[in-house]
Motif scaffolding. Structure first.
Motif, PDB file in Angstrom:
ATOM      1  N   ALA A 400     -38.335   3.669  94.425  1.00 37.84           N
ATOM      2  CA  ALA A 400     -37.177   4.465  93.998  1.00 37.84           C
ATOM      3  C   ALA A 400     -36.444   5.054  95.195  1.00 37.84           C
ATOM      4  O   ALA A 400     -35.215   4.984  95.294  1.00 37.84           O
ATOM      5  CB  ALA A 400     -37.625   5.572  93.050  1.00 37.84           C
ATOM      6  N   MET A 401     -37.192   5.639  96.147  1.00 36.63           N
ATOM      7  CA  MET A 401     -36.562   6.229  97.321  1.00 36.63           C
ATOM      8  C   MET A 401     -35.943   5.162  98.217  1.00 36.63           C
ATOM      9  O   MET A 401     -34.908   5.379  98.845  1.00 36.63           O
ATOM     10  CB  MET A 401     -37.585   7.051  98.113  1.00 36.63           C
ATOM     11  CG  MET A 401     -38.025   8.325  97.423  1.00 36.63           C
ATOM     12  SD  MET A 401     -36.614   9.368  96.929  1.00 36.63           S
ATOM     13  CE  MET A 401     -35.808   9.660  98.506  1.00 36.63           C
ATOM     14  N   TYR A 402     -36.575   3.994  98.267  1.00 33.00           N
ATOM     15  CA  TYR A 402     -36.047   2.870  99.041  1.00 33.00           C
ATOM     16  C   TYR A 402     -34.665   2.484  98.524  1.00 33.00           C
ATOM     17  O   TYR A 402     -33.713   2.321  99.294  1.00 33.00           O
ATOM     18  CB  TYR A 402     -37.014   1.692  98.922  1.00 33.00           C
ATOM     19  CG  TYR A 402     -36.895   0.620  99.988  1.00 33.00           C
ATOM     20  CD1 TYR A 402     -37.675   0.672 101.137  1.00 33.00           C
ATOM     21  CD2 TYR A 402     -36.029  -0.457  99.829  1.00 33.00           C
ATOM     22  CE1 TYR A 402     -37.594  -0.316 102.108  1.00 33.00           C
ATOM     23  CE2 TYR A 402     -35.940  -1.453 100.796  1.00 33.00           C
ATOM     24  CZ  TYR A 402     -36.728  -1.378 101.929  1.00 33.00           C
ATOM     25  OH  TYR A 402     -36.644  -2.349 102.887  1.00 33.00           O
ATOM     26  N   VAL A 403     -34.556   2.361  97.198  1.00 32.01           N
ATOM     27  CA  VAL A 403     -33.287   1.983  96.574  1.00 32.01           C
ATOM     28  C   VAL A 403     -32.240   3.084  96.756  1.00 32.01           C
ATOM     29  O   VAL A 403     -31.078   2.815  97.079  1.00 32.01           O
ATOM     30  CB  VAL A 403     -33.480   1.664  95.083  1.00 32.01           C
ATOM     31  CG1 VAL A 403     -32.139   1.464  94.380  1.00 32.01           C
ATOM     32  CG2 VAL A 403     -34.357   0.427  94.909  1.00 32.01           C
ATOM     33  N   VAL A 404     -32.654   4.336  96.549  1.00 32.80           N
ATOM     34  CA  VAL A 404     -31.724   5.463  96.690  1.00 32.80           C
ATOM     35  C   VAL A 404     -31.163   5.530  98.100  1.00 32.80           C
ATOM     36  O   VAL A 404     -29.948   5.685  98.303  1.00 32.80           O
ATOM     37  CB  VAL A 404     -32.418   6.793  96.321  1.00 32.80           C
ATOM     38  CG1 VAL A 404     -31.579   7.990  96.754  1.00 32.80           C
ATOM     39  CG2 VAL A 404     -32.670   6.866  94.817  1.00 32.80           C
ATOM     40  N   MET A 405     -32.027   5.416  99.105  1.00 28.90           N
ATOM     41  CA  MET A 405     -31.570   5.486 100.490  1.00 28.90           C
ATOM     42  C   MET A 405     -30.694   4.282 100.849  1.00 28.90           C
ATOM     43  O   MET A 405     -29.727   4.405 101.590  1.00 28.90           O
ATOM     44  CB  MET A 405     -32.768   5.569 101.442  1.00 28.90           C
ATOM     45  CG  MET A 405     -33.592   6.846 101.306  1.00 28.90           C
ATOM     46  SD  MET A 405     -32.586   8.355 101.441  1.00 28.90           S
ATOM     47  CE  MET A 405     -31.920   8.199 103.093  1.00 28.90           C
ATOM     48  N   TYR A 406     -31.036   3.131 100.293  1.00 31.18           N
ATOM     49  CA  TYR A 406     -30.222   1.942 100.528  1.00 31.18           C
ATOM     50  C   TYR A 406     -28.799   2.156 100.001  1.00 31.18           C
ATOM     51  O   TYR A 406     -27.816   1.908 100.714  1.00 31.18           O
ATOM     52  CB  TYR A 406     -30.852   0.734  99.836  1.00 31.18           C
ATOM     53  CG  TYR A 406     -30.165  -0.579 100.150  1.00 31.18           C
ATOM     54  CD1 TYR A 406     -30.701  -1.458 101.072  1.00 31.18           C
ATOM     55  CD2 TYR A 406     -28.974  -0.939  99.524  1.00 31.18           C
ATOM     56  CE1 TYR A 406     -30.076  -2.662 101.372  1.00 31.18           C
ATOM     57  CE2 TYR A 406     -28.336  -2.133  99.818  1.00 31.18           C
ATOM     58  CZ  TYR A 406     -28.897  -2.987 100.731  1.00 31.18           C
ATOM     59  OH  TYR A 406     -28.259  -4.170 101.030  1.00 31.18           O
ATOM     60  N   ILE A 407     -28.695   2.626  98.771  1.00 36.08           N
ATOM     61  CA  ILE A 407     -27.377   2.847  98.158  1.00 36.08           C
ATOM     62  C   ILE A 407     -26.598   3.898  98.931  1.00 36.08           C
ATOM     63  O   ILE A 407     -25.394   3.739  99.198  1.00 36.08           O
ATOM     64  CB  ILE A 407     -27.532   3.254  96.680  1.00 36.08           C
ATOM     65  CG1 ILE A 407     -28.109   2.086  95.876  1.00 36.08           C
ATOM     66  CG2 ILE A 407     -26.197   3.702  96.090  1.00 36.08           C
ATOM     67  CD1 ILE A 407     -28.466   2.447  94.452  1.00 36.08           C
TER      68      ILE A 407
END
Length: 481
Positions: A400-407
């Motif tokens: 979840a944090m990986y995706v959030v930071m990516y976006i």
């Protein structure tokens, strides 16, 4: 928080790193490129800074706590990148800005392989060697190497090892003592590097090029001494050697250790993560080569050699400069997506890591089964090992944090003025530690703006430290007593 101990550790590690800045000096003298003073000056500045941190607190003694370990890990990678940029700033033959020098150093030490430098074929040999050396030390992890000497300072090293390798396998140790673990990992890493270098030499490279490319291959970094990268040598044998060692280095080093100790290859295919990794190599290779043949992009021989090399380069996140961005249809995006899977845990590969992807898949399947049988107790297993729900939740939290930071970083790059394809691929290439992206950053990052480069530096560190180790420093709870 034991700030005195943290300063002591950082000082010692920085002084240790300063010694590596002396290694390129013989290269400079051998090739007469007049850069030996650059490295002497960088050594003096780095050693003095390390001494300034260590000297006032040299008599302090205490055990590092978990929070101290996270802070030391994050700070050292940041500090190391800063001082690692000195040769790029001071070098004769380069005219890099401060931002570009930092970007190149961060890219090297995180084994990302993104570069702002063009005209590599004309650069001084010592600078080219230094770029590869940065990747080699980054590949094994400066922290993991350093824990071998921390007991001499009266400081336990397990906290640093856990901070360096967060995730489902973070509590595993190959040997009873973390010092022995670090030595075992380093020995395997060194043997693979020597074997790779010898293979390159026998395949036709000079000793200088063989050493440089062995460093960047085993570290899965992707730097080269030529603008056209490994394709410069126009050798199918060299492509195969590179592909094999990239994939070997993308496997779990714990497995390499057990195979070496027990003299048996069965440990590889007894491991669920490695089987999952191998299946992606097989399926990805067949799809890539098959589609290149179906679209007549290459003849049969080149489709096999070039197709498999590009697959290995992206899946292992080595990111050697390749041709896949120019391939037809879905293939460039398919290969780029494979970088998010990355290598296995405890490898030099980047990405999310295969064991996490496998757990996410198994959890997804379990939720589908629960829709049919709501009251069923369905355990998740990796091989024969039962995985607790807390580990699964941690993996979902990581994702979840990986995706959030990516976006978030993708939107920031768009706001800085980059086009959609460039912004999307640049963040992906940096957070996975792949290196080359698409659009403006297909071969070089020199043309993008400085704000974007700083954001991507953060993305590279985030990927190298596997998100949580860095993000935890931004939480108020971390700093509370």
């Amino acid at each position: 928080m034991h700030f005195a101990i943290i300063s002591k550790v950082l000082g010692v590690l920085l002084m240790m790193f300063s010694l590596t800045l002396l290694i390129p000096i013989p290269v400079s003298l051998w090739f007469h490129d007049d850069n030996y003073m650059t490295f002497l000056l960088a050594f003096g500045i780095t050693f003095a800074a390390g001494m300034a941190l260590w000297l006032p607190v040299r008599f302090s003694k205490a055990d590092l706590r978990t929070r101290d370990g996270f802070l030391v890990t994050a700070l050292f990678w940041t500090v190391l990148s800063s001082f690692g940029s000195l040769p790029f700033l001071l070098s004769r033959g380069l005219s890099l800005s401060f931002t570009d020098a930092i970007f190149e150093a961060v890219s090297g030490i995180t084994t990302t392989g993104a570069t702002v430098i063009s005209g590599l074929d004309q650069l001084p040999h010592s600078i080219l060697y230094y770029r590869h050396q940065l990747q080699w030390f980054g590949g094994i992890g400066i922290i993991v190497i350093a824990v071998a000497i921390l007991p001499m300072l009266g400081i336990g090293g397990m906290q640093l090892y856990r901070a360096e390798s967060p995730g489902p396998v973070k509590d595993n140790k190959l040997t009873p003592r973390i010092t022995e673990t670090a030595k075992a990992l380093f020995a395997i890493y060194l043997v693979l590097t020597i074997a790779c270098g010898l293979a390159y030499k026998l395949a036709g490279m000079s000793w200088y090029e063989a050493v440089c490319h062995a460093f960047s291959t085993v570290s899965n970094g992707g730097f080269s001494t030529h603008d056209s990268s490994i394709r410069y040598f126009d050798s199918s044998l060299i492509l195969w050697i590179c592909s094999i060692f990239m994939l070997i280095s993308g496997a779990n080093y714990a497995l390499h250790f057990f195979v070496w100790r027990e003299r048996s290859l069965r440990y590889y295919f007894a491991d669920a993560e490695f089987r999952f990794y191998f299946s992606w190599i097989t399926i990805g290779g067949l799809v890539t080569v098959g589609y290149l043949l179906a679209t007549s992009t290459y003849d049969t021989r080149d489709a096999i050699f070039i197709g498999f090399f590009n697959l290995a380069s992206t899946l292992s996140t080595a990111g050697f400069a390749s041709d896949f961005v120019h391939w037809p249809s879905f293939l460039p995006f398919a290969l780029f997506t494979l970088a998010f899977l990355g290598g296995c845990a405890s490898s030099t590969g980047g990405g999310i890591k295969m064991v996490r992807v496998l757990l996410l898949y198994k959890q997804g399947v379990r939720e589908i089964h629960r829709l049919i049988h709501p009251n069923a107790v369905i355990p998740i297993k990796i091989g024969k090992i039962h995985v607790s729900d807390s580990v699964v939740q941690a993996v979902w939290g990581f994702f979840a944090m990986y995706v959030v930071m990516y976006i978030l970083m993708f939107m920031l790059l768009m706001a800085s003025g980059l086009d959609l394809i460039t912004a999307f691929s640049a963040v992906g290439a940096c957070i996975t530690n792949l290196g080359p992206g698409m659009g403006q950053v297909a071969s070089n990052y020199g043309s993008i703006n400085d704000a974007a480069k700083w954001i991507l530096c953060f993305a590279m560190l985030l990927g190298r430290l596997e998100v949580f180790t860095l993000l935890v420093l931004f939480t108020p709870m971390f700093w509370r007593r």
